[in-house]
Write a protein that holds these residues in place. Structure first.
Motif, PDB file in Angstrom:
ATOM      1  N   GLY A   1      45.953  53.178  37.407  1.00  0.00           N
ATOM      2  CA  GLY A   1      45.732  52.250  35.916  1.00  0.00           C
ATOM      3  C   GLY A   1      46.346  53.065  34.748  1.00  0.00           C
TER       4      GLY A   1
ATOM      5  N   SER B   1      45.864  48.392  44.857  1.00  0.00           N
ATOM      6  CA  SER B   1      45.539  48.815  43.382  1.00  0.00           C
ATOM      7  C   SER B   1      46.620  48.635  42.260  1.00  0.00           C
ATOM      8  CB  SER B   1      45.024  50.221  43.540  1.00  0.00           C
ATOM      9  OG  SER B   1      44.061  50.306  44.512  1.00  0.00           O
TER      10      SER B   1
ATOM     11  N   ALA C   1      46.471  46.515  38.866  1.00  0.00           N
ATOM     12  CA  ALA C   1      46.669  47.168  37.532  1.00  0.00           C
ATOM     13  C   ALA C   1      47.717  46.330  36.913  1.00  0.00           C
ATOM     14  CB  ALA C   1      46.894  48.614  37.746  1.00  0.00           C
TER      15      ALA C   1
ATOM     16  N   ALA D   1      41.303  50.413  38.755  1.00  0.00           N
ATOM     17  CA  ALA D   1      43.011  50.274  38.230  1.00  0.00           C
ATOM     18  C   ALA D   1      43.131  49.157  37.280  1.00  0.00           C
ATOM     19  CB  ALA D   1      43.838  50.271  39.519  1.00  0.00           C
ATOM     20  N   SER D   2      42.759  48.001  37.711  1.00  0.00           N
ATOM     21  CA  SER D   2      42.947  46.940  36.548  1.00  0.00           C
ATOM     22  C   SER D   2      42.294  47.161  35.160  1.00  0.00           C
ATOM     23  CB  SER D   2      42.249  45.643  37.241  1.00  0.00           C
ATOM     24  OG  SER D   2      42.669  44.465  36.572  1.00  0.00           O
TER      25      SER D   2
ATOM     26  N   GLY E   1      44.131  50.107  33.473  1.00  0.00           N
ATOM     27  CA  GLY E   1      45.258  49.421  33.119  1.00  0.00           C
ATOM     28  C   GLY E   1      45.223  48.737  31.870  1.00  0.00           C
TER      29      GLY E   1
END
Length: 429
Positions: free
Chosen positions: A25, A151, A155, A191-192, A195
């Motif tokens: 991320g 992932s 992200a 990760a999203s 990010g």
């Protein structure tokens, strides 16, 4: 004691995915912030210099050379774009670490010189490249490699649009129809969100906002209209996908996969179309008209112009993304239909944006969540129905031929396992 021992692997696994998801991320969020900021700068530069469009064919030659010279390795071709990322998740190909930098450069050339494109493709492919880099240096096992790639997708999407919940689900939903890899939920979610916050908070990047000013009251009549409209938007997504893939197939066959010639010819067509229409509204990302479609009337055939511009641009070898163009097509078609349908203009634009994306990307859950994050939960019941309707009626067609069908969308299609329909390959259980 036994319970404690069984709990240790869970804690270790959770810690591992929190760490990997957070690491991906941070890197994807930072690179996406660079992508968005640079795209804005290049887009503004092109708008202030109308002569730049004449250099699009030359940019196509340069882009084609880069992909032919540096985009291939051991049978894996970066020119496949998001399809290569999906194939890597399914173990049919291997991600190339150089893919991210190459698609960024290609996107910058496309945006600067007036090709019609978006951004999520570059963000997703950079996410996949970063995930592959992590895998390369830390030597994770095969199963974990696939989760890392998911992932990276999450992200990239979450950071590109400022929609972290949507990004988390999109990473798990994008690669296959009828099956989601929930094992990847934790790293995709981490990760999203990381990010997204790195892009917005750490780097100060602002995303576009779309406001639905009025939502109609719920009634059977309105729901019926929403369903009919969603079918229309699904057909729009199918038309775009078929034209875009048709142009790509024709150009690859006719020019024997010479990306330099393909992109040169495609760039020349875009220049000609721009001169014929006498406007640059459909070059680049067309964000101004997209935002305008929620506030006031736009040209009635804007959706068709953007469809052709984008299909020619990406079908001839230029790169970027297709979410923003799909948003534009759906929103402007909804805007145009407001002249004939007694529903609020901004509501129709929002309905078109989300439903067209759901039909093209084959990600109904992510599209529904996108409507919530993008419109603040307004008209949630209508968008839920719209996403499912568009997803079903778009059939087994889509933006990415590498998507695998685990289950048919509906028994109405009467498919037998092993068959192929449209542009999406079906996989047996």
């Amino acid at each position: 004691m036994g319970v404690e021992n069984r709990g240790k692997p869970f804690i270790l696994t959770l810690s591992k995915w929190l760490m990997w998801g957070g690491l991906i991320g941070v890197f994807v969020g930072s690179t996406t912030a660079f992508l968005l900021t640079t795209n804005d700068f290049l887009g503004d530069t092109r708008q202030g210099n109308s002569w730049a469009i004449y250099f699009l064919p030359l940019a196509g030659i340069i882009l084609g050379y880069i992909y032919m010279k540096y985009g291939k390795n051991a049978g894996n071709d970066s020119a496949k774009g998001n399809n290569l990322v999906i194939e890597a998740v399914h173990g049919k190909a291997k991600m190339l670490r150089r893919m991210g930098p190459i698609v960024y450069l290609g996107t910058f050339l496309t945006v600067l010189f007036g090709g019609s494109t978006g951004r999520e493709g570059a963000a997703i492919q950079m996410g996949g490249s970063i995930a592959e880099t992590v895998n390369h240096y830390f030597k994770v096992n095969l199963l974990d490699t696939k989760i890392l790639l998911l992932s990276g997708i999450s992200a990239g999407f979450g950071a590109a649009f400022g929609t972290p919940i949507t990004g988390a689900v999109f990473g798990m939903e994008m690669t296959a129809l009828g099956k989601m890899k929930f094992e990847a939920l934790v790293p995709c979610l981490v990760a999203s969100f990381v990010g997204h916050y790195i892009t917005e908070s750490a780097w100060g990047v602002e995303h576009e906002t779309f406001t639905i000013q009025t939502v109609p009251e719920s009634s059977l009549t309105v729901f019926g209209m929403v369903i009919l409209l969603s079918i229309t938007f699904s057909l729009l997504s199918v038309f775009y996908c078929q034209l875009r893939h048709g142009i790509q197939s024709f150009s690859e066959t006719y020019f024997k996969k010479n990306h330099m010639i393909r992109a040169f010819v495609g760039g020349s067509f875009i220049v000609a179309l721009t001169l014929i229409l006498g406007t640059e509204e459909y070059n680049g990302r067309s964000l101004d008209m997209l935002e305008q479609s929620f506030e006031e009337h736009v040209p009635p055939f804007a959706f068709l112009a953007k469809l052709v511009f984008t299909a020619v641009t990406l079908g001839s070898g230029f790169v970027g993304g297709e979410a923003i163009p799909l948003f534009f097509m759906g929103a402007t078609l909804g805007n145009s239909l407001s002249a004939f349908i007694d529903l609020p203009l901004s509501f129709l634009a929002g309905l078109g944006l989300v439903a067209t994306f759901a039909g093209g990307a084959n990600t109904p859950i992510a599209a529904f969540l996108l409507s919530i994050e993008m419109f603040g939960g307004e008209g949630i019941e209508f968008f839920f129905v719209a996403c499912l309707t568009s997803y079903i009626f778009s059939g087994h067609h889509g933006l990415w031929p590498s998507q695998t069908i685990y289950e048919p969308k509906s028994r109405l299609y009467n498919l037998a396992y092993g068959d192929t329909i449209g542009t999406i390959e079906k996989k047996k259980k």
